[in-house]
Design a protein around this motif. Structure first.
Motif, mmCIF file in Angstrom:
data_model
loop_
_atom_site.group_PDB
_atom_site.id
_atom_site.type_symbol
_atom_site.label_atom_id
_atom_site.label_comp_id
_atom_site.label_asym_id
_atom_site.label_seq_id
_atom_site.Cartn_x
_atom_site.Cartn_y
_atom_site.Cartn_z
ATOM 1 N N GLY A 63 49.806 37.861 39.474
ATOM 2 C CA GLY A 63 48.366 38.055 40.114
ATOM 3 C C GLY A 63 47.585 38.949 39.198
ATOM 4 N N ILE A 64 47.972 39.733 38.568
ATOM 5 C CA ILE A 64 47.242 40.545 37.640
ATOM 6 C C ILE A 64 46.604 39.678 36.518
ATOM 7 N N ALA A 65 47.606 39.021 35.938
ATOM 8 C CA ALA A 65 47.171 38.232 34.917
ATOM 9 C C ALA A 65 46.035 37.100 35.325
ATOM 10 N N SER A 66 46.014 36.773 36.776
ATOM 11 C CA SER A 66 45.006 35.748 36.937
ATOM 12 C C SER A 66 43.588 36.533 36.931
ATOM 13 N N THR A 67 43.694 37.563 37.502
ATOM 14 C CA THR A 67 42.340 38.255 37.446
ATOM 15 C C THR A 67 42.248 38.602 35.870
ATOM 16 N N PHE A 68 42.821 39.032 35.054
ATOM 17 C CA PHE A 68 42.448 39.096 33.627
ATOM 18 C C PHE A 68 42.019 37.974 33.186
ATOM 19 N N VAL A 69 42.650 36.845 33.287
ATOM 20 C CA VAL A 69 41.875 35.655 32.601
ATOM 21 C C VAL A 69 40.722 35.127 33.445
ATOM 22 N N ALA A 70 40.734 35.445 34.619
ATOM 23 C CA ALA A 70 39.450 35.127 35.281
ATOM 24 C C ALA A 70 38.210 35.983 34.876
ATOM 25 N N ASP A 71 38.478 36.965 34.247
ATOM 26 C CA ASP A 71 37.533 38.103 33.846
ATOM 27 C C ASP A 71 37.024 37.516 32.384
ATOM 28 N N LEU A 72 38.188 36.936 31.723
ATOM 29 C CA LEU A 72 37.771 36.601 30.180
ATOM 30 C C LEU A 72 37.101 35.283 30.247
ATOM 31 N N VAL A 73 37.395 34.573 31.119
ATOM 32 C CA VAL A 73 36.607 33.060 31.357
ATOM 33 C C VAL A 73 35.255 33.622 31.782
ATOM 34 N N GLY A 74 35.112 34.344 32.764
ATOM 35 C CA GLY A 74 33.933 34.760 33.032
ATOM 36 C C GLY A 74 32.825 35.429 32.103
ATOM 37 N N ALA A 75 33.471 36.188 31.408
ATOM 38 C CA ALA A 75 33.003 37.001 30.082
ATOM 39 C C ALA A 75 32.463 35.656 29.070
ATOM 40 N N ARG A 76 33.384 34.864 28.884
ATOM 41 C CA ARG A 76 33.041 33.698 27.873
ATOM 42 C C ARG A 76 31.667 32.781 28.531
ATOM 43 N N GLU A 77 31.716 32.846 29.655
ATOM 44 C CA GLU A 77 30.626 31.924 30.385
ATOM 45 C C GLU A 77 29.368 32.538 30.285
ATOM 46 N N GLN A 78 29.430 33.903 30.230
ATOM 47 C CA GLN A 78 28.274 34.850 29.923
ATOM 48 C C GLN A 78 27.836 35.074 28.431
ATOM 49 N N GLY A 79 28.731 34.309 27.618
ATOM 50 C CA GLY A 79 28.315 34.387 26.191
ATOM 51 C C GLY A 79 29.073 35.292 25.121
ATOM 52 N N VAL A 80 30.253 35.957 25.747
ATOM 53 C CA VAL A 80 31.266 36.624 24.939
ATOM 54 C C VAL A 80 32.445 35.713 24.623
#
Length: 333
Positions: A13-30
Motif C-alpha cells: 500500500g505505501i509503495a502504491s502511494t509513493f509511486v502514484a506521487d512520482l507519477v503525478g509529479a512527472r505529469e506536472q513536469g518533474v
C-alpha cells in the motif's frame, strides 16, 4: 536534479502511494521515473507493474537490485526487513530510500548508514514529513525567533487499526506496535524541532502479543524544553501538533504529519500568520524523492532536512522507549 530511475522493493500500500506521487509529479513536469518493481513472487510484482506502467517486474529482491535500469531502491516492506534489504541494495551499488522507521533499532541504522558511506551511495530514511514544503516554512519561522525560546512540543498520533493478532502491526516478528508505525512521527517531529532528548520517560500498555498498544512519552531537551507524545493503534484521536514558545505558539492542523496548514499565534493569542499547504492532488511523497536526488548531486550537509545522525537519534529515542515499555522483538532486536 539528477535523473533517478527508481526500483520498488515491496509493492504494498505505501509503495502504491509513493509511486502514484512520482507519477503525478512527472505529469506536472518533474522527471521522476519508476523503471522496475520486485516482490517475493513474480505475479505480485507484475500486477503492480501493470497498474503503474512499470517496464520491469522481478520475482525476487535479488533480481531487482541487479537491474541495471535502476539507480535507487525504495524499500517499502515491514520494518523488520529494512536492514537486510537495504544492505542487499547497497551491496549492488544502489542508493536507498528506506521507509520509516529506517530499521528496528539504532544499531541497525548505524550499520546501514556505514555500509552506504563505504559503498559511496546515499541511504535516506523515508520520513516523508521532513521534506514537505510546510515543514521547511515551519523551520524558517522557528529559526526567525517568531515564537521566542521553545518550551513545549505536543504531538499525538493515534488510529483505530486492525486488531487481528496476525496483522503486521500486532506481530512482534514484524516490528509491530504503535510506536514504530505511528509514534515515530511525533518523536521525529519533536527531535526536528527541539533536538535529541537529554532524558526519556515512557509508560504504556502492551498487547497480548507483547507489542505496545499505546504509549505516553515525555522527552526533556537542552534549554529546558519538553516534548509530550502519545501514540496508540486502538483508538482514533485528533492527530495534531503544537509548539509553544515564550512569545507565542504554532498550531499544526490535523493531520500534522501530512500536507496540512499551521497557524502562528502571538503570546496574547492573536493570529500572526497562517500557512496553507498547496493542494496539488498528491500525497506529498515525491518530495523525499527530490531530496534523494539532491543528495546524490550535492552530498550530505549539516542543513539537510534529515541527516543520518538525525535518523539515528530518533531510533535511539525509540529504543529507550521500548526498553522502558518492555517491548523486545525476536532475537533481542
Amino acid at each position: 536534479m539528477s535523473r533517478i530511475r527508481w526500483g520498488i522493493l515491496g509493492p504494498g500500500g505505501i509503495a502504491s502511494t509513493f509511486v502514484a506521487d512520482l507519477v503525478g509529479a512527472r505529469e506536472q513536469g518533474v522527471d521522476l521515473d519508476v523503471t522496475a518493481v520486485g516482490s517475493r513472487t513474480l505475479a505480485t510484482a507484475q500486477k503492480f507493474a501493470d497498474e503503474f506502467g512499470i517496464a520491469h517486474a522481478h520475482g525476487s529482491y535479488e533480481a531487482l537490485v541487479a537491474d541495471d535500469t535502476v539507480d535507487a531502491i525504495y524499500i517499502a516492506t515491514p520494518h523488520a526487513f529494512h536492514r537486510d534489504q537495504a544492505l542487499l541494495a547497497i551491496a549492488a551499488g544502489k542508493h536507498v530510500l528506506i521507509e520509516k522507521p529506517i530499521t528496528l533499532n539504532a544499531d541497525e541504522a548505524r550499520e546501514v548508514y556505514a555500509a552506504a558511506e563505504q559503498a559511496g551511495v546515499i541511504a535516506l530514511e523515508a520520513m516523508w514529513t521532513r521534506f514537505l514544503p510546510q515543514n521547511r516554512e515551519l523551520r524558517r519561522i522557528l529559526r526567525s525567533g517568531a515564537i521566542g525560546d521553545l518550551r513545549l512540543f505536543t504531538g499525538t498520533h493515534a488510529q483505530k487499526l486492525p486488531s487481528d493478532p496476525d496483522h503486521r502491526l500486532n506481530d512482534p516478528a514484524l516490528g509491530g506496535g504503535a510506536l514504530l508505525d505511528l509514534g515515530v512521527y511525533p518523536v521525529a517531529f519533536a527531535l526536528d524541532v527541539l533536538g535529541a532528548p537529554t532524558s526519556v520517560s515512557a509508560s504504556g500498555v502492551l498487547s497480548d502479543r507483547g507489542v505496545d498498544r499505546s504509549s505516553g512519552v515525555v522527552l526533556s531537551h537542552d534549554g529546558g524544553a519538553t516534548s509530550l507524545i502519545y501514540s496508540a493503534l486502538d483508538v482514533a484521536l485528533v492527530n495534531s501538533a503544537r509548539i509553544d514558545g515564550t512569545h507565542g505558539r504554532i498550531e499544526i492542523d490535523d493531520t500534522f504529519f501530512a500536507p496540512s496548514g499551521f497557524s502562528v499565534y502571538a503570546a496574547d493569542g492573536l493570529l500572526v500568520t497562517r500557512y496553507d499547504a498547496d493542494d496539488d492532488g498528491l500525497r506529498g511523497m515525491q518530495f523525499q524523492a527530490f531530496e534523494l536526488a539532491r543528495l546524490v548531486d550535492e552530498g550530505w550537509s549539516d542543513d539537510a532536512a534529515l541527516t543520518p545522525a538525525a535518523s539515528i537519534a530518533v531510533m535511539e529515542t525509540m529504543d529507550e522507549v521500548r526498553r522502558q515499555l518492555g517491548v523486545v522483538y525476536p532475537g533481542g532486536r
